[in-house]
Design a protein around this motif. Structure first.
Motif, PDB file in Angstrom:
ATOM      1  N   ASP A  36      -7.520  26.961   4.667  1.00 46.26           N
ATOM      2  CA  ASP A  36      -8.922  26.776   5.031  1.00 46.26           C
ATOM      3  C   ASP A  36      -9.806  27.923   4.549  1.00 46.26           C
ATOM      4  O   ASP A  36     -10.958  27.692   4.171  1.00 46.26           O
ATOM      5  CB  ASP A  36      -9.056  26.641   6.557  1.00 46.26           C
ATOM      6  N   ALA A  37      -9.307  29.143   4.556  1.00 46.84           N
ATOM      7  CA  ALA A  37     -10.132  30.328   4.252  1.00 46.84           C
ATOM      8  C   ALA A  37      -9.431  31.226   3.233  1.00 46.84           C
ATOM      9  O   ALA A  37      -9.117  32.382   3.527  1.00 46.84           O
ATOM     10  CB  ALA A  37     -10.432  31.077   5.546  1.00 46.84           C
ATOM     11  N   PRO A  38      -9.218  30.754   2.014  1.00 48.53           N
ATOM     12  CA  PRO A  38      -8.464  31.552   1.036  1.00 48.53           C
ATOM     13  C   PRO A  38      -9.145  32.858   0.634  1.00 48.53           C
ATOM     14  O   PRO A  38      -8.471  33.788   0.192  1.00 48.53           O
ATOM     15  CB  PRO A  38      -8.327  30.602  -0.158  1.00 48.53           C
ATOM     16  N   LEU A  39     -10.461  32.947   0.792  1.00 46.98           N
ATOM     17  CA  LEU A  39     -11.172  34.169   0.414  1.00 46.98           C
ATOM     18  C   LEU A  39     -11.149  35.233   1.500  1.00 46.98           C
ATOM     19  O   LEU A  39     -11.590  36.355   1.283  1.00 46.98           O
ATOM     20  CB  LEU A  39     -12.616  33.845   0.033  1.00 46.98           C
ATOM     21  N   ALA A  40     -10.627  34.893   2.662  1.00 51.52           N
ATOM     22  CA  ALA A  40     -10.617  35.836   3.785  1.00 51.52           C
ATOM     23  C   ALA A  40      -9.284  36.548   3.967  1.00 51.52           C
ATOM     24  O   ALA A  40      -9.221  37.528   4.714  1.00 51.52           O
ATOM     25  CB  ALA A  40     -10.986  35.104   5.073  1.00 51.52           C
ATOM     26  N   VAL A 135     -11.502  43.572   5.732  1.00 54.97           N
ATOM     27  CA  VAL A 135     -12.242  42.315   5.744  1.00 54.97           C
ATOM     28  C   VAL A 135     -12.946  42.175   4.395  1.00 54.97           C
ATOM     29  O   VAL A 135     -13.488  43.146   3.879  1.00 54.97           O
ATOM     30  CB  VAL A 135     -13.242  42.266   6.932  1.00 54.97           C
ATOM     31  N   THR A 136     -12.908  40.983   3.821  1.00 55.51           N
ATOM     32  CA  THR A 136     -13.559  40.781   2.535  1.00 55.51           C
ATOM     33  C   THR A 136     -15.032  40.450   2.725  1.00 55.51           C
ATOM     34  O   THR A 136     -15.461  40.055   3.813  1.00 55.51           O
ATOM     35  CB  THR A 136     -12.913  39.639   1.719  1.00 55.51           C
ATOM     36  N   GLU A 137     -15.754  40.575   1.639  1.00 55.28           N
ATOM     37  CA  GLU A 137     -17.170  40.231   1.660  1.00 55.28           C
ATOM     38  C   GLU A 137     -17.393  38.753   1.965  1.00 55.28           C
ATOM     39  O   GLU A 137     -18.495  38.363   2.350  1.00 55.28           O
ATOM     40  CB  GLU A 137     -17.809  40.586   0.323  1.00 55.28           C
ATOM     41  N   ALA A 138     -16.363  37.931   1.824  1.00 54.18           N
ATOM     42  CA  ALA A 138     -16.469  36.500   2.098  1.00 54.18           C
ATOM     43  C   ALA A 138     -16.483  36.187   3.588  1.00 54.18           C
ATOM     44  O   ALA A 138     -16.672  35.029   3.967  1.00 54.18           O
ATOM     45  CB  ALA A 138     -15.316  35.752   1.427  1.00 54.18           C
ATOM     46  N   ALA A 139     -16.301  37.187   4.437  1.00 55.76           N
ATOM     47  CA  ALA A 139     -16.255  36.969   5.891  1.00 55.76           C
ATOM     48  C   ALA A 139     -17.255  37.867   6.606  1.00 55.76           C
ATOM     49  O   ALA A 139     -16.873  38.727   7.416  1.00 55.76           O
ATOM     50  CB  ALA A 139     -14.833  37.199   6.401  1.00 55.76           C
ATOM     51  N   SER A 156     -14.950  50.891   0.735  1.00 59.52           N
ATOM     52  CA  SER A 156     -15.016  49.528   0.217  1.00 59.52           C
ATOM     53  C   SER A 156     -14.372  49.511  -1.157  1.00 59.52           C
ATOM     54  O   SER A 156     -14.676  50.356  -2.001  1.00 59.52           O
ATOM     55  CB  SER A 156     -16.470  49.055   0.140  1.00 59.52           C
ATOM     56  N   GLU A 157     -13.477  48.582  -1.359  1.00 57.17           N
ATOM     57  CA  GLU A 157     -12.679  48.511  -2.572  1.00 57.17           C
ATOM     58  C   GLU A 157     -13.188  47.392  -3.481  1.00 57.17           C
ATOM     59  O   GLU A 157     -13.032  46.212  -3.169  1.00 57.17           O
ATOM     60  CB  GLU A 157     -11.226  48.251  -2.173  1.00 57.17           C
ATOM     61  N   PRO A 158     -13.811  47.753  -4.608  1.00 55.10           N
ATOM     62  CA  PRO A 158     -14.214  46.720  -5.565  1.00 55.10           C
ATOM     63  C   PRO A 158     -12.975  45.984  -6.069  1.00 55.10           C
ATOM     64  O   PRO A 158     -11.935  46.599  -6.304  1.00 55.10           O
ATOM     65  CB  PRO A 158     -14.868  47.507  -6.711  1.00 55.10           C
ATOM     66  N   GLU A 159     -13.077  44.693  -6.169  1.00 51.69           N
ATOM     67  CA  GLU A 159     -11.953  43.867  -6.608  1.00 51.69           C
ATOM     68  C   GLU A 159     -10.703  44.117  -5.760  1.00 51.69           C
ATOM     69  O   GLU A 159      -9.585  44.129  -6.254  1.00 51.69           O
ATOM     70  CB  GLU A 159     -11.656  44.069  -8.097  1.00 51.69           C
ATOM     71  N   GLY A 160     -10.918  44.310  -4.461  1.00 47.61           N
ATOM     72  CA  GLY A 160      -9.802  44.542  -3.550  1.00 47.61           C
ATOM     73  C   GLY A 160      -8.918  43.325  -3.401  1.00 47.61           C
ATOM     74  O   GLY A 160      -7.754  43.434  -3.048  1.00 47.61           O
ATOM     75  N   MET A 161      -9.483  42.172  -3.688  1.00 54.39           N
ATOM     76  CA  MET A 161      -8.724  40.937  -3.651  1.00 54.39           C
ATOM     77  C   MET A 161      -9.268  40.022  -4.739  1.00 54.39           C
ATOM     78  O   MET A 161     -10.462  40.078  -5.056  1.00 54.39           O
ATOM     79  CB  MET A 161      -8.847  40.260  -2.279  1.00 54.39           C
ATOM     80  N   LEU A 168     -13.216  39.911  -5.147  1.00 55.88           N
ATOM     81  CA  LEU A 168     -13.890  40.140  -3.872  1.00 55.88           C
ATOM     82  C   LEU A 168     -13.841  41.608  -3.475  1.00 55.88           C
ATOM     83  O   LEU A 168     -12.812  42.277  -3.631  1.00 55.88           O
ATOM     84  CB  LEU A 168     -13.219  39.327  -2.763  1.00 55.88           C
ATOM     85  N   LEU A 169     -14.944  42.072  -2.943  1.00 59.75           N
ATOM     86  CA  LEU A 169     -15.032  43.409  -2.367  1.00 59.75           C
ATOM     87  C   LEU A 169     -14.314  43.372  -1.021  1.00 59.75           C
ATOM     88  O   LEU A 169     -14.520  42.455  -0.220  1.00 59.75           O
ATOM     89  CB  LEU A 169     -16.501  43.778  -2.170  1.00 59.75           C
ATOM     90  N   GLU A 170     -13.458  44.349  -0.777  1.00 59.31           N
ATOM     91  CA  GLU A 170     -12.739  44.421   0.489  1.00 59.31           C
ATOM     92  C   GLU A 170     -13.150  45.693   1.212  1.00 59.31           C
ATOM     93  O   GLU A 170     -13.097  46.783   0.651  1.00 59.31           O
ATOM     94  CB  GLU A 170     -11.228  44.410   0.247  1.00 59.31           C
TER      95      GLU A 170
END
Length: 177
Positions: A36-40, A135-139, A156-161, A168-170
């Protein structure tokens, strides 16, 4: 708090620590929320270390250093995990992982109650002084919840995921106990 009044016509939800008997339900719940939430989440259904009831049962059986809390209303509708670092030099850290509330059950305070239960449990672990999570920027809603519960971004980690072509920023967060 282990329960609260449900909405009209619904059973009162119960927040409790998962037991080995809950492994099958949690494994299915986790598969569903990773889909349901692959970006999280850093995990995905096809490579999840908790992808089976047996692996969930082994995790639960680790004892106080690795716990999963769930909200049952009456089935599992929300969950969060917490584990303590095992190495002596990092055993002062606990990590929150896998926070999820089903869309139909959001806005009822379950996420906050789960987070409070995880932090309260971390306080019972001798020598634990901090709780970490990511937590990613998607949440953004999850990030707001964590900040309102006293967590602060420490980096904050650029391209953390990466999911597919999307980077995504993590945000890495900490709460001192």
């Amino acid at each position: 708090m282990t329960s609260a009044a449900g909405r009209a016509g619904e059973p009162a939800p119960v927040l409790r620590r998962l037991a080995p008997a809950d492994a099958e339900a949690f494994a299915a719940f986790r598969r569903a929320y990773l889909e349901d939430a692959p970006l999280a989440f850093g995990a995905s259904p096809e490579s999840d270390f908790l992808g089976s009831a047996d692996s969930v049962r082994r995790q639960i059986e680790l004892g106080d250093a690795s716990v999963i809390f769930g909200v049952f209303a009456p089935g599992l509708v929300a969950a969060v995990g917490l584990y303590r670092e095992r190495r002596p030099k990092t055993a002062h850290k606990a990590h929150v992982w896998g926070m999820y509330v089903t869309p139909a059950h959001r806005g009822r305070g379950y996420g906050r109650r789960l987070l409070e239960a995880a932090v309260a449990h971390a306080r019972t672990l001798a020598g634990v002084t901090v709780v970490h999570l990511s937590v990613t920027e998607a949440a953004p809603g999850a990030r707001r919840l964590y900040e309102s519960a006293g967590f602060e971004v420490w980096g904050s980690e650029p391209e953390g995921m990466r999911h597919g072509d999307r980077a995504l920023l993590e945000h890495h967060m900490i709460r001192r106990l």
